[in-house]
Scaffold this active site. Structure first.
Site, PDB file in Angstrom:
ATOM      1  N   GLU A 185      12.403   3.810 -16.835  1.00  0.00           N
ATOM      2  CA  GLU A 185      12.562   2.355 -16.889  1.00  0.00           C
ATOM      3  C   GLU A 185      13.169   1.801 -15.596  1.00  0.00           C
ATOM      4  O   GLU A 185      14.144   1.050 -15.623  1.00  0.00           O
ATOM      5  CB  GLU A 185      13.412   1.966 -18.107  1.00  0.00           C
ATOM      6  N   VAL A 186      12.581   2.155 -14.492  1.00  0.00           N
ATOM      7  CA  VAL A 186      13.090   1.717 -13.185  1.00  0.00           C
ATOM      8  C   VAL A 186      12.357   0.450 -12.754  1.00  0.00           C
ATOM      9  O   VAL A 186      11.161   0.477 -12.466  1.00  0.00           O
ATOM     10  CB  VAL A 186      12.930   2.828 -12.128  1.00  0.00           C
TER      11      VAL A 186
END
Length: 527
Positions: free
Chosen positions: A321-322
């Site tokens: 989830e960058v």
């Protein structure tokens, strides 16, 4: 509760009402590889003791002795045993548990032999139970199985071993059988973590994945960078490194590895409380600043400190989830990207691969969440273990690429998804759509995940159990021994859930969704 929930509740109650309960069934969880038993009974002698004659294992660290002591506590915890009972004079008394361990080494390593053979004869003079294992950790699993053969007899007021003679041959299906807890979204006190570890041993899970830090808090002491735990919720909601070492040792002595995770470069906003320069800017705080060399010095310091305490073969570096938007918006990072000739996606790859190299330099093999594979799988270090969580079709692609995989697909094995029922946990197959035998071996196991947004010490146990136990049988028991229909194991799992309650574990009823409360008065075995 919605319409779907009411239908599921009705189905589970129907199954429970028609399932068989009581001592005539085979109430062992998880189901062993091979079980043979009779229909006779033995009474446990009041001086029932451990005998290790002929064992190559010296037990100098008392792992076996302590395991046997816990066994006695478990089988006597539910009721007061009458040590003056006249039934102790009966000829059918089980006097000893004779344990033979073939390896003198008790170093807990990943992939260690966890097999055991347990026999309980119906006759003898005297009558001894026998437990053989290659390692002390296999013997600990055998002790857990033996504990489930013991019942309190309300006539004699002592412990009874029913359905003898027993011959049980057992070993795990997967080497990695994990449970994730999250101590960033809510702090979990040390006694609660230890309670979870103890309950894991009852189901033969063997990896506690400790998601220690995240955006919300940084509760762990890092001696190399002592300001990091300024990111904790409060001064009392912290773990010292001595606390962490205690958890690791507590788990090790029970045959459980502790997998530590620092999630980078995202999920790291709390790092900036103590060291603001780690974040892109005061107004754009995640992911960690890829352009700052200090970022990687801190990661190196954390992993150096980890290596002194967290001695599992693997470390988890996250990578999920960058959102790289900050890197493009903050002028000094944008300038760095231009100088390096990198776009945001390439900078994400640069960060993950550099963090991997740091971990490798400290002797770790790396586990990363699946986004790293989805974005640049061919660039990952060949020793990387890809942790699946988003989709059910990721594992086949990971192993086809020659990488190892852990399965935790969120639709079936996320414990914080309270609409995921125990039967879904039981039927989730880590090797789904993987038919090549070589590729199947690259799936090292699975893990159920308890993310902590709505979990603290007040509800952690009932959110984990009994659904994690359903997954534990999937990970332990040979595929051909698993039920094809979850209704076939409902009674046995209900019995195990009640056993957890009797042992002081706040396991929720099977009926209903997630951690639902009992729906009405009645027997534990029918809820």
């Amino acid at each position: 509760m919605g319409e779907r929930g009411m239908k599921l509740l009705g189905l589970v109650l129907l199954v429970l009402s028609s399932a068989g309960y009581g001592v005539v069934g085979l109430n062992i969880w998880p189901m062993p590889k091979s079980v043979n038993h009779g229909q006779q009974s033995l009474l446990l002698s009041k001086d029932f003791a451990l005998d290790t004659e002929g064992s190559k294992y010296s037990d100098s660290s008392s792992i076996l002795k302590d395991g046997f002591s816990r066994l006695l506590d478990l089988i006597q915890v539910s009721h007061n045993v009458d040590e003056n009972s006249t039934y102790y004079d009966h000829s059918q008394l089980l006097k000893r548990l004779h344990v033979v361990i073939f390896s003198p080494d008790d170093k807990l390593q990943f992939g260690i032999d966890e097999s055991y053979k347990l026999t309980v004869p119906s006759t003898g003079n005297p009558i001894y139970a026998h437990l053989e294992a290659h390692t002390v950790y296999g013997a600990l699993h055998g002790l857990q199985t033996f504990s489930q053969l013991c019942n309190f007899n309300f006539t004699t007021r002592i412990i009874e071993v029913r359905q003898v003679p027993w011959i049980i041959i057992d070993q795990p299906r997967f080497q990695y059988r994990g449970l994730l807890i999250d101590t960033s979204r809510h702090y979990q006190p040390l006694p609660m973590i230890k309670n979870v570890i103890d309950a894991m041993t009852y189901t033969k899970l063997n990896v506690l994945h400790w998601h220690i830090v995240d955006s919300q808090s940084f509760p762990l002491e890092i001696p190399s960078y002592p300001k990091l735990w300024k990111g904790a919720y409060s001064s009392s909601e912290r773990y010292t490194m001595a606390d962490a070492a205690e958890v690791v040792d507590f788990a090790r002595r029970r045959g459980i590895h502790v997998l530590a995770e620092i999630d980078v470069p995202g999920h790291a906003g709390s790092w900036g409380v103590g060291y603001p320069s780690l974040l892109p800017s005061p107004t754009c705080q995640q992911p960690l600043d890829v352009s700052n060399e200090f970022t990687f010095k801190v990661i190196d310091g954390i992993l150096s400190d980890f290596s002194k305490v967290f001695n599992f073969r693997f470390v988890h570096l996250g990578g999920d989830e960058v959102d790289t938007t900050c890197w493009a918006l903050v002028p000094h990072i944008r300038e760095w990207l231009n100088k390096k000739g990198l776009n945001e996606s390439e900078a994400y790859e640069y960060f993950v691969l550099r963090a991997q190299k740091i971990a490798l330099s400290h002797g770790y093999e790396v586990i990363n969440w699946e986004e790293t594979f989805n974005h640049f799988g061919s660039k990952l270090n060949p020793s990387t273990v890809v942790h699946n969580w988003l989709e059910g079709n990721v594992a086949p692609r990971v192993v086809a690429a020659g990488l190892r995989c852990i399965v935790s697909n969120q639709d079936k094995w996320y414990l914080d998804h309270l609409d995921a029922t125990w039967d879904q946990f039981y039927m989730n197959e880590p090797l789904a759509n993987i038919t090549n035998s070589k590729q199947q071996k690259l799936v090292i196991g699975g893990e159920v995940c308890l993310w902590g947004e709505h979990i603290d010490g007040s509800d952690i146990e009932q959110t984990i159990w009994p659904r994690a136990a359903a997954a534990a049988e999937r990970m332990w028991t040979p595929f051909n021994n698993l039920a094809k229909d979850p209704r076939q194991v409902t009674g046995r799992l209900a019995h195990f859930r009640c056993l957890l309650n009797q042992r002081g574990v706040a396991a929720a009823p099977l009926a209903g969704l997630g951690r639902a409360v009992p729906v009405e008065p009645g027997s534990c075995y029918k809820q």
